[in-house]
Design a protein around this motif. Structure first.
Motif, PDB file in Angstrom:
ATOM      1  N   UNK A 447      83.096  12.451  26.615  1.00 58.39           N
ATOM      2  CA  UNK A 447      83.243  11.012  26.432  1.00 58.39           C
ATOM      3  C   UNK A 447      82.525  10.238  27.533  1.00 58.39           C
ATOM      4  N   UNK A 448      82.492  10.790  28.726  1.00 54.66           N
ATOM      5  CA  UNK A 448      81.734  10.146  29.800  1.00 54.66           C
ATOM      6  C   UNK A 448      80.240  10.141  29.476  1.00 54.66           C
ATOM      7  N   UNK A 449      79.749  11.286  28.997  1.00 47.12           N
ATOM      8  CA  UNK A 449      78.340  11.378  28.617  1.00 47.12           C
ATOM      9  C   UNK A 449      78.033  10.404  27.489  1.00 47.12           C
ATOM     10  N   UNK A 450      78.915  10.361  26.501  1.00 50.52           N
ATOM     11  CA  UNK A 450      78.746   9.470  25.350  1.00 50.52           C
ATOM     12  C   UNK A 450      78.670   8.014  25.795  1.00 50.52           C
ATOM     13  N   UNK A 451      79.575   7.615  26.678  1.00 49.83           N
ATOM     14  CA  UNK A 451      79.576   6.241  27.169  1.00 49.83           C
ATOM     15  C   UNK A 451      78.274   5.928  27.902  1.00 49.83           C
ATOM     16  N   UNK A 452      77.844   6.850  28.744  1.00 50.49           N
ATOM     17  CA  UNK A 452      76.611   6.639  29.513  1.00 50.49           C
ATOM     18  C   UNK A 452      75.412   6.476  28.580  1.00 50.49           C
ATOM     19  N   UNK A 453      75.318   7.309  27.554  1.00 46.34           N
ATOM     20  CA  UNK A 453      74.197   7.242  26.615  1.00 46.34           C
ATOM     21  C   UNK A 453      74.207   5.938  25.823  1.00 46.34           C
ATOM     22  N   UNK A 454      75.377   5.529  25.378  1.00 43.95           N
ATOM     23  CA  UNK A 454      75.476   4.291  24.591  1.00 43.95           C
ATOM     24  C   UNK A 454      75.120   3.068  25.440  1.00 43.95           C
ATOM     25  N   UNK A 455      75.556   3.044  26.690  1.00 42.73           N
ATOM     26  CA  UNK A 455      75.226   1.926  27.559  1.00 42.73           C
ATOM     27  C   UNK A 455      73.728   1.892  27.874  1.00 42.73           C
ATOM     28  N   UNK A 456      73.137   3.078  28.090  1.00 42.38           N
ATOM     29  CA  UNK A 456      71.694   3.145  28.351  1.00 42.38           C
ATOM     30  C   UNK A 456      70.904   2.707  27.118  1.00 42.38           C
ATOM     31  N   UNK A 465      70.608   6.208  24.238  1.00 40.42           N
ATOM     32  CA  UNK A 465      69.492   6.913  24.854  1.00 40.42           C
ATOM     33  C   UNK A 465      70.031   8.257  25.300  1.00 40.42           C
ATOM     34  N   UNK A 466      69.656   9.315  24.575  1.00 39.65           N
ATOM     35  CA  UNK A 466      70.212  10.629  24.846  1.00 39.65           C
ATOM     36  C   UNK A 466      69.738  11.178  26.191  1.00 39.65           C
ATOM     37  N   UNK A 467      70.659  11.801  26.878  1.00 39.52           N
ATOM     38  CA  UNK A 467      70.323  12.532  28.097  1.00 39.52           C
ATOM     39  C   UNK A 467      69.783  13.894  27.673  1.00 39.52           C
ATOM     40  N   UNK A 468      68.658  14.291  28.248  1.00 42.25           N
ATOM     41  CA  UNK A 468      68.058  15.565  27.864  1.00 42.25           C
ATOM     42  C   UNK A 468      68.144  16.599  28.982  1.00 42.25           C
ATOM     43  N   UNK A 469      68.541  16.182  30.167  1.00 36.34           N
ATOM     44  CA  UNK A 469      68.638  17.089  31.305  1.00 36.34           C
ATOM     45  C   UNK A 469      70.078  17.585  31.441  1.00 36.34           C
ATOM     46  N   UNK A 470      70.271  18.885  31.355  1.00 39.30           N
ATOM     47  CA  UNK A 470      71.614  19.461  31.398  1.00 39.30           C
ATOM     48  C   UNK A 470      72.315  19.159  32.715  1.00 39.30           C
ATOM     49  N   UNK A 471      71.592  19.252  33.814  1.00 35.02           N
ATOM     50  CA  UNK A 471      72.205  18.991  35.113  1.00 35.02           C
ATOM     51  C   UNK A 471      72.710  17.556  35.194  1.00 35.02           C
ATOM     52  N   UNK A 472      71.954  16.612  34.645  1.00 35.14           N
ATOM     53  CA  UNK A 472      72.410  15.226  34.623  1.00 35.14           C
ATOM     54  C   UNK A 472      73.659  15.078  33.752  1.00 35.14           C
ATOM     55  N   UNK A 473      73.686  15.771  32.619  1.00 37.57           N
ATOM     56  CA  UNK A 473      74.878  15.737  31.772  1.00 37.57           C
ATOM     57  C   UNK A 473      76.104  16.205  32.546  1.00 37.57           C
ATOM     58  N   UNK A 474      75.946  17.296  33.278  1.00 36.63           N
ATOM     59  CA  UNK A 474      77.072  17.864  34.000  1.00 36.63           C
ATOM     60  C   UNK A 474      77.565  16.918  35.082  1.00 36.63           C
ATOM     61  N   UNK A 475      76.637  16.247  35.760  1.00 37.84           N
ATOM     62  CA  UNK A 475      77.039  15.289  36.791  1.00 37.84           C
ATOM     63  C   UNK A 475      77.815  14.137  36.188  1.00 37.84           C
ATOM     64  N   UNK A 476      77.329  13.608  35.084  1.00 35.43           N
ATOM     65  CA  UNK A 476      78.010  12.488  34.431  1.00 35.43           C
ATOM     66  C   UNK A 476      79.375  12.923  33.901  1.00 35.43           C
ATOM     67  N   UNK A 477      79.452  14.164  33.414  1.00 36.20           N
ATOM     68  CA  UNK A 477      80.733  14.681  32.906  1.00 36.20           C
ATOM     69  C   UNK A 477      81.734  14.908  34.020  1.00 36.20           C
TER      70      UNK A 477
END
Length: 479
Positions: A447-456, A465-477
């Protein structure tokens, strides 16, 4: 997604107050909530088949818990990474999956790869039943010389590129040439053709990745050939896909009249879906003779039937002219070369064997099974008690999301029937998945990733705007 954002955001804002250990804490909390559950079921793969199976199991088995293990940090599989960006209505099924995920008896474990982070044997020891639904992640090939050349890529990889599958951003397809030839005539091939020919302003409002939008804006592609081995009556694309293509602005569709010899006489004998599709093709064919010449700056969509790929060279692809014999395409000695600055192979997917303990058929590219029950290795029709398969991993890449839903429901019912029949042990206590030192993404992390993508995406006037970097996903999560 259309569920209330204010509720989601308030939930996320409170969660973000906690430390990076919140995901592990969430897992422990769910474990406490589930101690009274008797039956533990693990689903490997968070795509449509996995979520539909989970939905059925949670509804039918009140004393079960379901854990979904997914190799990516994010859920939804091909709904997220395979559905065309200009088809947001198809992605509405995510709302149904989200409701399933919010069931207190379901846990999501993202960033866990079967065969690497956990073995099938370990999962079978920790759960009463394991259902494999991790899909099809490989391509079927043409088996032609020069197929490994840089200008020959799979439609699957191209779709993953514009849909933001992690790692696919490295593809960098060369769109500087005029001609693209797509080998295959299914809906995936049609999606790719439409993406190549659509006005860039239309795509900017979708969740197409920003790097793909930039590349498509620079594209010099003017003509897209869509080539199939068989005839118009065997075309695998649907009428919806064809209608969308025929309505594209500044794109002219040009059929070959010879491909439709004798087709009109067979229309009345066809079943309704095939008849309507064929009538639309014939209507478009009749209208093209009345059109004026294509504008100089216009783009062209060129469907071609009865051609089988034979040889690949730097700027063209050679096809053998085929004839239909008992509905099969048989190559003749006649050939034709088509220009091809870029060749996209779209002849189907196949699955990979994620764990050596899986009874996998490498030739067919799917798990060996009997009505969803995985067969024992080398023992004929004997099945592995408590081990199942659903979705494309079991059937091959066939059908649409509705097909996958029906298949997943059927296998989930089989699991329920086997539990009722005591086909495998459900009396013993099973611990389920345990978090050690792995970086696990829970549903709250998603849900954190989802919120970040929707706001971007909102900042750019698009859905996300989908995040494509796994490490960035993990940080946001938060892991």
């Amino acid at each position: 997604m259309t569920f209330p954002r204010n509720l989601l955001y308030s939930r996320l804002s409170s969660l973000n107050k906690y430390s990076r250990n919140v995901n592990t804490s969430a897992v422990r909390l769910q474990n406490v909530q589930q101690v009274t559950a008797k039956k533990r079921i693990c689903i490997v793969g968070a795509g449509p088949a996995g979520f539909y199976a989970a939905q059925y199991l949670l509804k039918q088995l009140s004393d079960c818990t379901v854990d979904i293990v997914e190799k990516l940090p994010v859920p939804f599989g091909l709904v997220r990474f395979g559905v065309a960006p200009d088809h947001p209505e198809v992605k509405n099924v995510i709302n149904t999956f989200t409701k399933t995920a919010e069931n207190p008896r379901l846990r999501f474990f993202g960033n866990v790869s079967l065969g690497q982070d956990v073995s099938l044997q370990e999962l079978r020891q920790r759960y009463h039943a394991v259902l494999l639904t991790y899909g099809a992640d490989q391509d079927r090939e043409l088996q032609l010389q020069n197929e490994e050349q840089k200008h020959v890529i799979s439609a699957r990889k191209f779709v993953a590129w514009y849909n933001g599958l992690p790692g696919a951003e490295q593809l960098q397809p060369d769109l500087s040439g005029r001609d693209v030839t797509i080998v295959g005539q299914g809906n995936v091939a049609m999606d790719v053709a439409r993406m190549l020919l659509s006005p860039i302003d239309t795509l900017k409002a979708t969740d197409t990745t920003e790097y793909a939008l930039e590349a498509l804006a620079r594209s010099q592609v003017k003509r897209v050939h869509l080539v199939g081995r068989r005839g118009p009556l065997q075309a695998a694309f649907t009428i919806k896909e064809l209608r969308e293509m025929l309505k594209l602005p500044n794109v002219t569709t040009n059929w070959r009249a010879d491909d439709f010899a004798g087709i009109a006489e067979q229309v009345e004998q066809l079943q309704r879906p095939r008849r309507r599709l064929t009538e639309l093709m014939l209507k478009s064919l009749s209208e093209q003779s009345k059109r004026t010449a294509t504008a100089v700056d216009g783009k062209q969509f060129l469907p071609i039937f009865l051609r089988a790929p034979k040889a690949i060279s730097a700027k063209e692809i050679e096809f053998a002219v085929t004839q239909l014999q008992e509905n099969a395409a048989v190559a003749t000695d006649t050939t034709e070369c088509l220009p091809a600055d870029l060749i996209l192979r779209s002849i189907g997917y196949k699955s990979s064997c994620a764990d050596p303990a899986i009874n996998f058929d490498p030739q067919r590219g799917h798990v060996r099974h009997d009505q969803g029950r995985v067969l024992k290795e080398g023992e004929g029709s004997s099945v592995e008690p408590g081990l199942y398969v659903a979705g494309w991993l079991g059937t091959g890449p066939t059908g649409v999301i509705l097909t996958t839903m029906n298949g997943a429901f059927a296998v989930a019912k089989t699991i329920c029937d086997d539990i009722t029949a005591n086909a495998f042990d459900t009396a013993s206590t099973k611990p389920g998945f345990e978090v050690a030192n792995q970086r696990i993404v829970t549903w709250d992390g998603w849900l954190r990733i989802d919120q970040h993508e929707c706001e971007a995406g909102k900042a750019k006037g698009k859905l996300r705007e989908k995040i494509v970097d796994v490490e960035q996903m993990l940080r946001i999560a938060g892991v």
